[in-house]
Write a protein that holds these residues in place. Structure first.
Motif, short mmCIF file in Angstrom:
data_model
loop_
_atom_site.label_atom_id
_atom_site.label_comp_id
_atom_site.label_asym_id
_atom_site.label_seq_id
_atom_site.Cartn_x
_atom_site.Cartn_y
_atom_site.Cartn_z
N GLY A 170 0.81 -1.21 0.00
CA GLY A 170 0.00 0.00 0.00
C GLY A 170 0.84 1.25 0.00
N ALA A 171 2.04 1.18 0.56
CA ALA A 171 2.95 2.32 0.65
C ALA A 171 4.35 1.80 0.90
CB ALA A 171 2.52 3.27 1.76
N VAL A 172 5.33 2.68 0.76
CA VAL A 172 6.70 2.34 1.12
C VAL A 172 7.19 3.31 2.18
CG1 VAL A 172 7.39 1.20 -1.02
CG2 VAL A 172 7.56 3.70 -0.85
N CYS A 173 7.96 2.78 3.12
CA CYS A 173 8.66 3.62 4.09
C CYS A 173 10.09 3.73 3.58
CB CYS A 173 8.62 3.00 5.48
SG CYS A 173 9.55 3.96 6.71
N VAL A 174 10.46 4.91 3.13
CA VAL A 174 11.78 5.14 2.53
C VAL A 174 12.75 5.51 3.65
CG1 VAL A 174 13.07 6.61 0.95
CG2 VAL A 174 10.77 5.85 0.35
N GLN A 175 13.71 4.61 3.90
CA GLN A 175 14.63 4.78 5.03
C GLN A 175 16.00 5.25 4.55
OE1 GLN A 175 16.50 1.37 6.84
NE2 GLN A 175 15.90 2.02 8.88
N GLY A 176 16.35 6.47 4.92
CA GLY A 176 17.67 6.99 4.59
C GLY A 176 18.73 6.46 5.53
N THR A 177 19.97 6.61 5.13
CA THR A 177 21.08 6.09 5.93
C THR A 177 21.22 6.80 7.27
OG1 THR A 177 23.42 5.46 5.82
CG2 THR A 177 22.81 7.64 4.95
N GLU A 178 20.56 7.97 7.43
CA GLU A 178 20.63 8.70 8.69
C GLU A 178 19.87 8.02 9.82
OE1 GLU A 178 19.98 11.78 5.29
OE2 GLU A 178 19.24 9.80 5.88
N ALA A 179 19.01 7.06 9.48
CA ALA A 179 18.11 6.45 10.46
C ALA A 179 18.85 5.65 11.52
CB ALA A 179 17.11 5.54 9.74
N GLY A 180 18.31 5.69 12.74
CA GLY A 180 18.86 4.88 13.82
C GLY A 180 18.38 3.45 13.72
N GLY A 181 19.08 2.54 14.38
CA GLY A 181 18.71 1.14 14.34
C GLY A 181 19.09 0.49 13.03
N HIS A 182 18.47 -0.66 12.74
CA HIS A 182 18.85 -1.44 11.57
C HIS A 182 18.45 -0.78 10.25
CE1 HIS A 182 19.31 -4.79 14.49
NE2 HIS A 182 20.26 -5.13 13.65
N GLN A 183 19.35 -0.85 9.31
CA GLN A 183 19.02 -0.49 7.94
C GLN A 183 18.18 -1.62 7.36
OE1 GLN A 183 20.56 2.58 6.07
NE2 GLN A 183 20.17 2.95 8.23
N SER A 184 17.05 -1.27 6.79
CA SER A 184 16.10 -2.30 6.36
C SER A 184 16.36 -2.75 4.93
CB SER A 184 14.66 -1.79 6.48
OG SER A 184 13.75 -2.84 6.22
N THR A 185 17.61 -2.98 4.59
CA THR A 185 17.92 -3.52 3.27
C THR A 185 17.27 -4.88 3.11
OG1 THR A 185 19.97 -4.38 4.22
CG2 THR A 185 20.12 -2.31 3.02
N HIS A 186 16.79 -5.17 1.91
CA HIS A 186 16.13 -6.45 1.68
C HIS A 186 17.13 -7.59 1.56
CE1 HIS A 186 12.17 -4.49 0.08
NE2 HIS A 186 12.57 -4.02 1.25
N ARG A 187 18.39 -7.24 1.28
CA ARG A 187 19.45 -8.24 1.27
C ARG A 187 20.73 -7.58 1.74
NH1 ARG A 187 23.38 -10.50 -2.22
NH2 ARG A 187 22.99 -8.89 -3.79
N ASP A 188 21.32 -8.10 2.79
CA ASP A 188 22.54 -7.52 3.32
C ASP A 188 23.73 -8.05 2.52
OD1 ASP A 188 24.52 -6.34 4.80
OD2 ASP A 188 24.44 -7.81 6.43
N ASP A 189 24.25 -7.21 1.67
CA ASP A 189 25.38 -7.60 0.83
C ASP A 189 26.68 -7.15 1.51
OD1 ASP A 189 27.24 -8.15 -1.08
OD2 ASP A 189 26.36 -6.90 -2.65
#
Length: 357
Positions: A167-186
């Protein structure tokens, strides 16, 4: 905001779902009651634990709220790298007099059971971290009347979420605290990311979905900035950490503005996945050597983090925080929502005045 989001809250202010006990029902209820969108974090909880918190929150407020789920993670880490890191952490285990956790536990976080519960007893919003659900799951939530949000860190992840039916996307910039929500940790990608304003623009060019912006936001003027950049709402996490309703450890709350902690960094030291936190001894000593191994590293360090908190040692805790942490304000959550809304409106008015000149 889109019609679906507009119907959920009075202000374009979303309280980030912070796992580990921070986003308690008390916090989510206070935010939702004040006109924002409160969130529970189901990550690291059992399915029954999530259900109990949802029911508790329902008793506390009739306003809309959300629940965040962690997507299952494949156990693809190099076992030898995990073992080497385990040996490195042996000194920490001795210092805190606690054994290291078992790195071979499941990585699914009870996902299927949690989805089943939320489909049987629907909540207004469900968001997802660390990946995108299948179209079948997203369609099932839509049929149940639940609005879905997929957290993304790139334009391609946003495309995938739109294709799957989010329904929507939460766009997370690198400035965010906690885990980066990458779909695959490369692991070859290193510890880097895209800043929020650039990422909003990139995502806006490739998808037609509503955008919730997340990453270092602490003031209403910043909310106005991301709305002007194309976001439909702003998600704040670190801003709500010091609230009395937050379940964050007192040392964590104090550290946000403690001069001893001057900066944040992305690190795999505590969990094996890139996550932004205040730089302390543990991050400095172990961050350079931590492997890309989630949830194995998270499970190994769980006891260490609890022991550090129990002994009052902030240097051994995971002090997740966004880049704006120095601007944290210790206010009740409802009061903070009202202040952020007022600041946002004032910033909008100031922009209008300048534009009219």
């Amino acid at each position: 905001m889109s019609l679906a989001l507009t119907d959920l809250c009075r202000y374009p202010i979303v309280q980030a779902p912070m796992a580990g006990g921070v986003s308690r029902p008390e916090l989510a209820a206070a935010v939702s009651e004040a006109g924002g969108l409160g969130f529970l974090a189901a990550g690291y909880k059992t399915a029954d634990g999530m259900y109990n918190e949802v029911e508790q929150l329902r008793r506390m407020t009739g306003a809309a709220f959300g629940v965040n789920l962690f997507m299952p993670q494949p156990l693809v880490a190099d076992p030898s790298a995990v073992e080497v890191y385990r040996d490195q952490l042996a000194g920490e285990a001795s210092w805190y007099e606690t054994p290291l956790g078992d790195p071979d536990s499941s990585g699914d976080d009870g996902y299927e059971a949690k989805v089943a519960i939320l489909l049987e007893a629907p909540v207004p919003v469900v968001s997802f971290t660390f990946g995108c659900p299948t179209r079948e799951v997203l369609d099932a939530f839509a049929a149940a009347g639940t609005f879905t949000v997929v957290t993304v860190t790139s334009a391609q992840e946003a495309r995938n979420a739109q294709w799957a039916g989010a329904g929507a996307v939460c766009v997370q910039g690198t400035e965010a605290g906690g885990h980066q929500s990458t779909h695959r940790d490369d692991p070859r990608g290193g510890l880097a990311g895209t800043g929020l304003l650039a990422l909003i623009a990139e995502v806006r060019e490739v998808v037609q979905l509503p955008v919730v912006a997340a990453g270092g936001l602490m003031r209403g003027s910043q909310i106005t900035a991301v709305l002007a950049a194309g976001a439909d709402a702003a998600q704040l996490g670190t801003a709500f950490l010091p609230c009395p309703e937050s379940g964050a450890h007192p040392l964590h709350k104090q550290a946000l503005t403690n001069p001893l902690f001057v900066t944040t960094a992305l690190t795999r030291a505590f969990s094996g996945r890139p996550a932004r936190g205040l730089v302390n001894r543990f991050v400095r000593e172990h961050g350079p050597y931590a492997p890309s191994a989630y949830p194995q590293v998270h499970q190994m360090t769980s006891g260490l983090r609890k022991a550090a908190a129990k002994t009052g040692d902030a240097q051994g805790m995971a002090l997740w925080a966004g880049q704006g942490h120095r601007m944290a304000r210790e206010l009740p959550a409802g009061e903070l929502v009202g202040l952020l809304a007022a600041e946002t409106e004032a910033a909008r008015a100031a922009v209008s005045v300048r534009s009219a000149r």
